[in-house]
Design an enzyme around this catalytic site. Structure first.
Site, PDB file in Angstrom:
ATOM      1  N   HIS A  35       0.790  -1.396   0.081  1.00  0.00           N
ATOM      2  CA  HIS A  35       0.053  -0.055   0.000  1.00  0.00           C
ATOM      3  C   HIS A  35       0.500   1.043  -0.107  1.00  0.00           C
ATOM      4  CE1 HIS A  35      -3.334   2.900   0.861  1.00  0.00           C
ATOM      5  NE2 HIS A  35      -2.630   3.093   1.990  1.00  0.00           N
ATOM      6  N   HIS A  61       3.292   6.794   5.787  1.00  0.00           N
ATOM      7  CA  HIS A  61       2.104   7.548   6.154  1.00  0.00           C
ATOM      8  C   HIS A  61       1.205   6.721   7.153  1.00  0.00           C
ATOM      9  CE1 HIS A  61      -0.137   5.054   3.132  1.00  0.00           C
ATOM     10  NE2 HIS A  61      -1.193   5.194   3.835  1.00  0.00           N
ATOM     11  N   ASP A  62       1.320   5.307   7.138  1.00  0.00           N
ATOM     12  CA  ASP A  62       0.391   4.650   8.360  1.00  0.00           C
ATOM     13  C   ASP A  62       1.405   4.137   9.383  1.00  0.00           C
ATOM     14  OD1 ASP A  62      -1.881   4.795   7.363  1.00  0.00           O
ATOM     15  OD2 ASP A  62      -1.785   3.135   5.680  1.00  0.00           O
ATOM     16  N   GLU A  65       0.066   5.458  12.991  1.00  0.00           N
ATOM     17  CA  GLU A  65      -1.503   5.190  12.834  1.00  0.00           C
ATOM     18  C   GLU A  65      -1.555   3.510  13.186  1.00  0.00           C
ATOM     19  OE1 GLU A  65      -5.581   5.179  10.075  1.00  0.00           O
ATOM     20  OE2 GLU A  65      -4.226   6.947  10.296  1.00  0.00           O
ATOM     21  N   ASP A  66      -0.814   2.576  12.310  1.00  0.00           N
ATOM     22  CA  ASP A  66      -0.750   1.273  12.451  1.00  0.00           C
ATOM     23  C   ASP A  66       0.350   0.289  13.094  1.00  0.00           C
ATOM     24  OD1 ASP A  66      -3.526   1.780  11.251  1.00  0.00           O
ATOM     25  OD2 ASP A  66      -2.655   1.448   9.278  1.00  0.00           O
TER      26      ASP A  66
END
Length: 176
Positions: A35, A61-62, A65-66
């Site tokens: 991704h 980017h993640d 968050e993840d």
């Protein structure tokens, strides 16, 4: 040595390590690292983005968050600008999902140019994935709801990159 290339490769390696055990929610359980790599590719190929900080932010980017990555860790390793863009596109997972989605719509117009580019690429990638390999439990109504919501987010990003906006529109049209 090309510092821009080093930054992008370091971000890709960092993201691959952080996401190494994660899978996407599609039917094939695609490795998650695909991704962020797709986002970087969309930005460079389709959006004409050559800013290494933006490409690095897309790759990362993640991570906050993840994964267990902290904003401070990104700032030390990749600099204030990259860490700032990642922070701008990171949802607060402590908030309910509906609130997080509303905040994405509300905050889209005020993001930095780089964060807007990353967010556009993210929405394009998500729509393309949804068209070819949606989560197994998503029916057409849920897909349509996602497209509508993503369109509301992108409405606040318009004027950032016409090529990416056209790519988003084409991806949305392929689903509805």
């Amino acid at each position: 040595m090309n510092p821009d290339l080093v930054l992008v490769l370091d971000a890709a390696a960092f993201a691959a390590e952080k996401h190494r055990r994660q899978r996407r929610k599609d039917a094939e359980a695609t490795p998650y690292i695909n991704h962020p790599l797709v986002l970087a590719t969309i930005l460079a190929r389709e959006g004409g983005v050559a800013d290494a900080d933006v490409i690095a932010a897309a790759l990362l980017h993640d991570t906050v968050e993840d994964t267990e990555t902290t904003p401070a860790e990104l700032e030390v390793r990749f600099g204030t600008r990259v860490a700032g863009m990642v922070a701008e596109v990171t949802d607060d997972k402590l908030l309910p999902k509906a609130e997080r989605k509303q905040l994405q719509i509300a905050h889209a117009p005020g993001k930095s140019h780089g964060a807007k580019l990353v967010k556009l690429a993210d929405k394009i990638a998500n729509l393309r994935d949804l068209a070819v390999s949606p989560p197994a439990d998503w029916d057409q109504a849920r897909k349509a709801d996602y497209v509508r919501w993503a369109g509301e987010v992108v409405a606040g990003l318009r004027g950032t990159n016409p090529a990416l906006e056209a790519a988003f529109d084409a991806a949305a049209a392929a689903i509805i």
